[in-house]
Scaffold this motif. Structure first.
Motif, PDB file in Angstrom:
ATOM      1  N   GLN A   7       0.827  -1.205   0.000  1.00  0.00           N
ATOM      2  CA  GLN A   7       0.000   0.000   0.000  1.00  0.00           C
ATOM      3  C   GLN A   7       0.859   1.251   0.000  1.00  0.00           C
ATOM      4  OE1 GLN A   7      -3.378   0.101  -0.419  1.00  0.00           O
ATOM      5  NE2 GLN A   7      -2.967   2.260  -0.721  1.00  0.00           N
ATOM      6  N   ALA A   8       1.951   1.246   0.750  1.00  0.00           N
ATOM      7  CA  ALA A   8       2.847   2.406   0.783  1.00  0.00           C
ATOM      8  C   ALA A   8       3.435   2.663  -0.602  1.00  0.00           C
ATOM      9  CB  ALA A   8       3.956   2.195   1.809  1.00  0.00           C
ATOM     10  N   ARG A  10       2.063   1.812  -3.474  1.00  0.00           N
ATOM     11  CA  ARG A  10       0.963   2.334  -4.301  1.00  0.00           C
ATOM     12  C   ARG A  10       0.725   3.807  -4.003  1.00  0.00           C
ATOM     13  NH1 ARG A  10      -2.875  -2.695  -3.260  1.00  0.00           N
ATOM     14  NH2 ARG A  10      -2.017  -4.089  -4.820  1.00  0.00           N
ATOM     15  N   ASP A  11       0.777   4.158  -2.724  1.00  0.00           N
ATOM     16  CA  ASP A  11       0.563   5.553  -2.349  1.00  0.00           C
ATOM     17  C   ASP A  11       1.641   6.458  -2.932  1.00  0.00           C
ATOM     18  OD1 ASP A  11      -1.682   4.752  -0.925  1.00  0.00           O
ATOM     19  OD2 ASP A  11      -0.712   4.904   1.037  1.00  0.00           O
ATOM     20  N   ARG A  12       2.901   6.019  -2.885  1.00  0.00           N
ATOM     21  CA  ARG A  12       3.987   6.825  -3.464  1.00  0.00           C
ATOM     22  C   ARG A  12       3.782   6.989  -4.966  1.00  0.00           C
ATOM     23  NH1 ARG A  12       7.208   3.641  -0.013  1.00  0.00           N
ATOM     24  NH2 ARG A  12       7.984   2.459  -1.778  1.00  0.00           N
ATOM     25  N   ALA A  14       0.911   6.771  -6.601  1.00  0.00           N
ATOM     26  CA  ALA A  14      -0.254   7.636  -6.787  1.00  0.00           C
ATOM     27  C   ALA A  14       0.109   9.098  -6.555  1.00  0.00           C
ATOM     28  CB  ALA A  14      -1.382   7.208  -5.857  1.00  0.00           C
ATOM     29  N   ASP A  15       0.949   9.365  -5.575  1.00  0.00           N
ATOM     30  CA  ASP A  15       1.396  10.741  -5.318  1.00  0.00           C
ATOM     31  C   ASP A  15       2.154  11.298  -6.518  1.00  0.00           C
ATOM     32  OD1 ASP A  15       0.259  10.668  -2.789  1.00  0.00           O
ATOM     33  OD2 ASP A  15       2.170  10.307  -1.759  1.00  0.00           O
TER      34      ASP A  15
END
Length: 72
Positions: A7-8, A10-12, A14-15
């Protein structure tokens, strides 16, 4: 890799995607037919994607080098 790590990542990613100036990219694409995005993938992410190319079951077709079309 844990779910939290996945998830981390994916978040990076996505950012990085969200940070791109998509209005500017759309304008450039409409005007020129192409646009250069900022770096969307980290080097380790590109390595992971490149490693998938050796796994034929992940891909239905390849791009023909001379004609730009997909071949079965």
């Amino acid at each position: 890799m844990t779910i939290t790590t996945t998830q981390a990542r994916r978040d990076r990613w996505a950012d990085r995607v969200d940070a791109a100036d998509w209005d500017q990219l759309t304008g450039q694409l409409n005007a020129d037919g192409c646009a250069l995005t900022p770096q969307l993938l980290a080097p380790d992410e590109t390595d992971q994607i490149a490693a998938l190319y050796d796994r034929d079951e992940r891909f239905r077709a390849t791009v023909g080098p001379r004609h730009g079309g997909a071949t079965p």
